[in-house]
Write a protein that holds these residues in place. Structure first.
Motif, PDB file in Angstrom:
ATOM      1  N   GLU A 155      -0.804 -39.337  40.618  1.00 52.85           N
ATOM      2  CA  GLU A 155      -1.660 -37.921  40.100  1.00 52.85           C
ATOM      3  C   GLU A 155      -1.756 -37.157  41.229  1.00 52.85           C
ATOM      4  N   ILE A 158       1.585 -35.499  40.665  1.00 55.99           N
ATOM      5  CA  ILE A 158       1.333 -34.694  39.443  1.00 55.99           C
ATOM      6  C   ILE A 158       0.417 -32.819  38.901  1.00 55.99           C
ATOM      7  N   VAL A 162       1.532 -29.812  38.495  1.00 55.50           N
ATOM      8  CA  VAL A 162       2.126 -29.107  37.915  1.00 55.50           C
ATOM      9  C   VAL A 162       0.755 -27.809  38.023  1.00 55.50           C
ATOM     10  N   VAL A 201      -4.495 -30.378  33.656  1.00 54.26           N
ATOM     11  CA  VAL A 201      -3.902 -31.398  34.296  1.00 54.26           C
ATOM     12  C   VAL A 201      -4.850 -32.527  34.830  1.00 54.26           C
ATOM     13  N   ARG A 213       1.502 -42.045  33.138  1.00 55.61           N
ATOM     14  CA  ARG A 213       1.527 -40.772  34.502  1.00 55.61           C
ATOM     15  C   ARG A 213       3.419 -40.689  34.880  1.00 55.61           C
ATOM     16  N   ASN A 216       4.986 -38.363  32.914  1.00 48.53           N
ATOM     17  CA  ASN A 216       4.311 -36.951  33.523  1.00 48.53           C
ATOM     18  C   ASN A 216       5.038 -36.637  34.369  1.00 48.53           C
ATOM     19  N   PHE A 217       5.040 -37.341  35.795  1.00 50.37           N
ATOM     20  CA  PHE A 217       5.882 -36.883  36.429  1.00 50.37           C
ATOM     21  C   PHE A 217       7.503 -36.747  36.349  1.00 50.37           C
ATOM     22  N   LEU A 220       7.290 -33.248  35.060  1.00 51.35           N
ATOM     23  CA  LEU A 220       6.810 -32.625  36.466  1.00 51.35           C
ATOM     24  C   LEU A 220       8.316 -31.910  37.117  1.00 51.35           C
TER      25      LEU A 220
END
Length: 300
Positions: A155, A158, A162, A201, A213, A216-217, A220
């Protein structure tokens, strides 16, 4: 207990501590699948400041301590305060004399060593302590706790990463997340609709489970200037999340060759000493990697 092995070491000689090479001991603890921490103190005040000693798995104390006629008096003081962490009590003198002093004070749960052999004794007692907590229920709890900590590290990566992207890159990640989450979570349509109308975010992370997660990592990683040229770090889903899911949701059945066979969603996972060690070492590797990535993307 987490994937750390913490030692509180009390000796009133700074010179003695300076003479020790603790790296081999730390490396050995790492091979057990635990992160080593050795906290050295040289005064009774420093030692008592660590009370109630709950973070420590082992206490190491010299017999000849300034301010005490004998170190065993100090240990008796510890026991009188209901501190039952295992203790290694060492001396530069004769170990048999030390045993006599311990019996006189009726001290329990105390190991004895000569000063020359103290590092080997820490290793021996440490291994025994680790074995006590590596039963199946403890390991299930440890893995749950550690994956929770890895979630928080992801988290943070990210959130920081982001916010450092261009607006178009940010929205591309938000849009891909929304598309993927919509397919999987029809029950969350209202929350997802509210998210895409005003994406951010933090609101995205609140809608994420561990798998999302990681997704999304990876999004990114493709967009962030400091990450996209670097080599990928492994398959977190296969290496960590799949074993976590078996341990969290599967039913363990004793295996004929040792360990437990977990059944979950028509699949099997053997959790034995070998796989337990590999999983602990893998979790520590990802924690170190994620922490390094946080430092990297914070720069500049």
């Amino acid at each position: 207990m987490r994937l750390s092995f913490s030692v509180l070491w009390f000796d009133d000689s700074e010179d003695y501590f300076d003479s020790l090479d603790l790296e081999p001991l730390k490396e050995e603890i790492s091979t057990w699948g635990f992160c080593p921490t050795i906290d050295k103190v040289t005064t009774p005040e420093e030692f008592k400041d660590r009370s109630p000693f709950e973070p420590y798995d082992l206490i190491v104390v010299d017999r000849n301590l300034e301010g005490y006629d004998d170190g065993q008096v100090f240990i008796a003081d510890i026991r009188d305060h209901a501190i039952f962490t295992e203790v290694i009590f060492y001396t530069a003198g004769t170990a048999s004399d030390l045993w006599d002093a311990i019996r006189e004070k009726k001290l329990e749960g105390v190991f004895v060593s000569s000063r020359n052999e103290i590092l080997a004794k820490i290793s021996q007692v440490g291994r025994q302590s680790i074995r006590k907590i590596l039963d199946i229920e403890n390991m299930r709890g440890i893995v749950m706790a550690e994956v929770g900590e890895l979630d928080l590290l992801l988290e943070k990566i990210i959130a920081i990463g982001v916010e450092g992207l261009q607006a178009e890159q940010r929205y591309r990640i938000y849009k891909r997340f929304h598309e993927n989450a919509t397919k999987q979570h029809k029950d969350h349509d209202q929350a997802l609709s509210a998210f895409i109308e005003k994406p951010g975010v933090i609101s995205m992370l609140t809608l994420c489970d561990s798998d999302k997660r990681w997704q999304n990592f990876n999004r990114l990683w493709k967009s962030h200037d400091k990450l996209k040229e670097k080599e990928r770090i492994g398959d977190y889903v296969v290496e960590v999340l799949h074993p976590r899911n078996f341990l969290a949701h599967g039913k363990p059945v004793p295996h004929e060759n040792g360990g437990y066979l977990f059944h979950y969603r028509k699949k099997e996972y053997l959790f034995d000493d070998k796989n337990s060690l590999e999983l602990r070492q893998t979790i520590l590797r990802y924690k170190k990697t994620f922490s390094g990535i946080i430092d990297l993307i914070k720069e500049g």
